[in-house]
Design a protein around this motif. Structure first.
Motif, mmCIF file in Angstrom:
data_model
loop_
_atom_site.group_PDB
_atom_site.id
_atom_site.type_symbol
_atom_site.label_atom_id
_atom_site.label_comp_id
_atom_site.label_asym_id
_atom_site.label_seq_id
_atom_site.Cartn_x
_atom_site.Cartn_y
_atom_site.Cartn_z
ATOM 1 N N PHE A 1 0.971 -1.121 0.196
ATOM 2 C CA PHE A 1 0.065 0.172 0.138
ATOM 3 C C PHE A 1 0.418 1.218 0.324
ATOM 4 O O PHE A 1 0.264 2.216 -0.846
ATOM 5 N N GLN A 2 1.955 1.273 1.167
ATOM 6 C CA GLN A 2 2.767 2.670 0.569
ATOM 7 C C GLN A 2 3.517 2.602 -0.708
ATOM 8 O O GLN A 2 3.487 3.993 -0.824
ATOM 9 N N GLU A 3 3.968 1.934 -0.689
ATOM 10 C CA GLU A 3 4.088 1.883 -2.526
ATOM 11 C C GLU A 3 3.575 2.347 -4.052
ATOM 12 O O GLU A 3 3.420 3.038 -4.200
ATOM 13 N N PHE A 4 2.008 1.915 -3.628
ATOM 14 C CA PHE A 4 1.513 1.747 -4.254
ATOM 15 C C PHE A 4 0.937 3.695 -3.738
ATOM 16 O O PHE A 4 1.279 4.075 -4.512
ATOM 17 N N VAL A 5 0.935 4.040 -2.896
ATOM 18 C CA VAL A 5 0.172 5.598 -2.616
ATOM 19 C C VAL A 5 1.459 5.978 -3.028
ATOM 20 O O VAL A 5 1.180 7.410 -3.110
ATOM 21 N N ILE A 6 2.335 6.035 -2.530
ATOM 22 C CA ILE A 6 3.706 6.882 -2.820
ATOM 23 C C ILE A 6 4.056 7.078 -4.876
ATOM 24 O O ILE A 6 4.500 8.042 -4.864
ATOM 25 N N ALA A 7 4.417 6.020 -5.150
ATOM 26 C CA ALA A 7 3.434 5.958 -6.639
ATOM 27 C C ALA A 7 2.800 6.826 -7.984
ATOM 28 O O ALA A 7 3.051 7.540 -8.423
ATOM 29 N N VAL A 8 1.995 7.314 -7.076
ATOM 30 C CA VAL A 8 0.367 7.527 -7.325
ATOM 31 C C VAL A 8 0.972 9.083 -6.529
ATOM 32 O O VAL A 8 0.524 9.831 -7.596
ATOM 33 N N ASN A 9 1.232 9.337 -5.405
ATOM 34 C CA ASN A 9 2.009 10.362 -5.202
ATOM 35 C C ASN A 9 2.694 11.472 -6.237
ATOM 36 O O ASN A 9 2.882 12.481 -6.414
ATOM 37 N N HIS A 10 4.162 10.800 -6.317
ATOM 38 C CA HIS A 10 4.709 10.576 -8.015
ATOM 39 C C HIS A 10 4.041 11.371 -8.486
ATOM 40 O O HIS A 10 4.787 12.344 -9.158
ATOM 41 N N LEU A 11 3.086 10.609 -9.017
ATOM 42 C CA LEU A 11 1.996 11.102 -10.259
ATOM 43 C C LEU A 11 1.849 12.674 -10.283
ATOM 44 O O LEU A 11 1.646 13.406 -10.934
ATOM 45 N N HIS A 12 1.145 12.486 -9.133
ATOM 46 C CA HIS A 12 0.244 14.181 -8.106
ATOM 47 C C HIS A 12 1.261 14.931 -8.528
ATOM 48 O O HIS A 12 1.019 15.796 -8.736
ATOM 49 N N ASP A 13 2.577 15.068 -8.189
ATOM 50 C CA ASP A 13 3.513 15.792 -7.937
ATOM 51 C C ASP A 13 3.737 16.395 -9.170
ATOM 52 O O ASP A 13 4.547 17.279 -9.646
ATOM 53 N N HIS A 14 3.637 15.993 -10.242
ATOM 54 C CA HIS A 14 3.534 16.016 -11.743
ATOM 55 C C HIS A 14 2.189 16.294 -12.800
ATOM 56 O O HIS A 14 2.021 16.876 -13.120
ATOM 57 N N ASP A 15 1.191 16.739 -11.317
ATOM 58 C CA ASP A 15 -0.458 16.961 -12.226
ATOM 59 C C ASP A 15 -0.873 15.465 -12.850
ATOM 60 O O ASP A 15 -1.568 16.088 -13.929
ATOM 61 N N PHE A 16 -0.681 14.246 -12.966
ATOM 62 C CA PHE A 16 -0.842 13.483 -13.442
ATOM 63 C C PHE A 16 -2.839 12.608 -12.663
ATOM 64 O O PHE A 16 -1.351 12.577 -11.474
ATOM 65 N N VAL A 17 -2.919 12.227 -13.105
ATOM 66 C CA VAL A 17 -3.830 10.985 -12.091
ATOM 67 C C VAL A 17 -4.025 9.968 -13.120
ATOM 68 O O VAL A 17 -3.700 9.726 -14.614
ATOM 69 N N ILE A 18 -4.119 8.410 -12.658
ATOM 70 C CA ILE A 18 -4.217 7.438 -12.923
ATOM 71 C C ILE A 18 -4.996 7.081 -13.147
ATOM 72 O O ILE A 18 -5.255 5.511 -13.636
ATOM 73 N N PHE A 19 -6.569 7.249 -12.817
ATOM 74 C CA PHE A 19 -8.028 6.569 -12.311
ATOM 75 C C PHE A 19 -8.452 5.984 -13.426
ATOM 76 O O PHE A 19 -8.823 5.002 -13.000
ATOM 77 N N ASP A 20 -7.942 6.082 -15.459
ATOM 78 C CA ASP A 20 -8.756 5.854 -16.032
ATOM 79 C C ASP A 20 -8.711 4.100 -16.437
ATOM 80 O O ASP A 20 -7.331 3.644 -15.744
#
Length: 384
Positions: free
Chosen positions: A117-136
């Motif tokens: 879970f930590q790895e998942f959240v850290i990866a997505v936060n990394h994307l959020h820092d670049h203003d990307f979302v992964i939802f789709d």
């Protein structure tokens, strides 16, 4: 449109097997003809790229993959363009989805679940820092567990926040399996444009799934109105965290940045380590002489390779260098991440893990079928 088969050649790659399709594009595994390294190739036919939707999809993937460098997201190696097709060559991750792990072994032990879970959240936060979302199009198949027992997010589409059209324009939620439907938050089902808070919902579903061994919602109606139910064995602070991520109102939903400071998660240096991963593994700033020497052993001329890397050129030589560099970076990162997490494993985690054993004399490593749990436990006084 070219008919691709096993043993077909794309530049210097030999196709092995078509492993799936994603939004109309074929996904193949392939072998580097010189180094024999395995890669994944997405094939984008020009005829398909004529549609505005697919053109934006291809452009988005190129932009995103060139922008990010995370140990938990497969890396881009090169983009190959021909008159008939475009190809995205990426890091190969063996197919071992989290759904398979859960199906075969049941709920993931808390110590391992925290790590995933930590790895998942850290990866997505990394994307959020670049203003990307992964939802789709996120599902239980979108997270793989690699050979080092770390997660990798695959089969995704990243978009700039606010640029993705309302979900219902290109999709029919009622036709989705539960493994995909659960990851769609209520506001997106209602027609809102996915935001970073949609990714928070995805993270909540992911965490629920790995610790419970099932998905929380069985229908669209439940996503709109029902609260997740928990087995009694799930600790209250873990239930509270999941509930915060699965609030129906996105304005009331916790941010993923705040999730990492939740008291259920072990306090450690993993986030700091991963946030500096890109800087420490920037092959442009410091070309590795050992990799250059290795490439020369394959008969490759690397005289101008440093300049080519500086210009970020997509060529066969730069791709080979990136592949070797990534392999080294992931090996080092896996060892470092395991070391960080092992030092932060709490006594509470050990007690929960001990209580989770179905048979008192069965070693926890055998019951859980997660070999790397030993990395966490060998630093503790607990003996199964």
């Amino acid at each position: 449109m070219t008919q691709w088969t096993s043993d077909s050649k794309i530049d210097n790659y030999i196709l092995e097997e078509m492993v799936g399709t994603f939004k109309g594009f074929a996904i193949w595994t392939a072998i580097n003809a010189i180094t024999k390294q395995k890669v994944t190739i997405r094939i984008f036919p020009r005829a398909v790229l004529k549609s505005e939707f697919h053109k934006n999809l291809f452009a988005s993937e190129k932009i995103v993959l060139k922008s990010i460098n995370s140990p938990f997201i497969p890396q881009l190696f090169e983009i190959i363009e021909t008159p008939a097709e475009s190809f995205i060559v990426k890091e190969y991750i063996p197919y071992n989805p989290i759904s398979k792990v859960v199906k075969e072994s049941g709920p993931v032990p808390y110590i391992i679940a925290k790590k995933y879970f930590q790895e998942f959240v850290i990866a997505v936060n990394h994307l959020h820092d670049h203003d990307f979302v992964i939802f789709d199009d996120f599902t239980t198949e979108s997270v793989l567990v690699d050979e080092n027992d770390h997660i990798r997010i695959v089969d995704y589409e990243f978009f700039k926040e606010g640029s993705l059209p309302p979900y219902h324009i290109n999709n029919k939620p009622e036709s989705l399996p539960l493994s995909g439907l659960n990851f769609i938050p209520p506001e997106v089902l209602a027609g809102d444009i996915p935001s970073k808070k949609a990714d928070t919902w995805c993270a909540g579903i992911f965490l629920y799934y790995i610790v419970v061994g099932d998905l929380p919602f069985k229908s669209t109606e439940q996503i709109y109105s029902a609260c997740p139910e928990f087995p009694q064995k799930i600790p209250q602070k873990l239930q509270d965290l999941i509930n915060q991520m699965l609030r129906k109102d996105p304005m009331q939903r916790v941010s993923l940045r705040d999730v990492l400071s939740n008291n259920w998660l072990s306090k450690n240096e993993l986030q700091n380590y991963c946030e500096t991963f890109a800087l420490r593994n920037n092959y442009i700033n410091a070309v590795d002489p050992f990799i250059l020497n290795k490439m020369e052993q394959f008969g490759l001329n690397v005289e101008y390779l440093p300049q080519m890397l500086m210009r970020d050129e997509d060529m066969y030589l730069t791709s080979i260098y990136r592949q070797f560099h990534r392999q080294n970076a992931i090996m080092c990162a896996s060892a470092e991440i395991d070391s960080i997490l092992s030092k932060s494993t709490s006594n509470d985690d050990i007690e929960v893990c001990k209580k989770s054993r179905s048979k008192p004399n069965l070693p926890i490593m055998r019951r859980c079928k997660h070999a790397n749990i030993g990395i966490f436990l060998r630093h503790q006084s607990f003996k199964p």
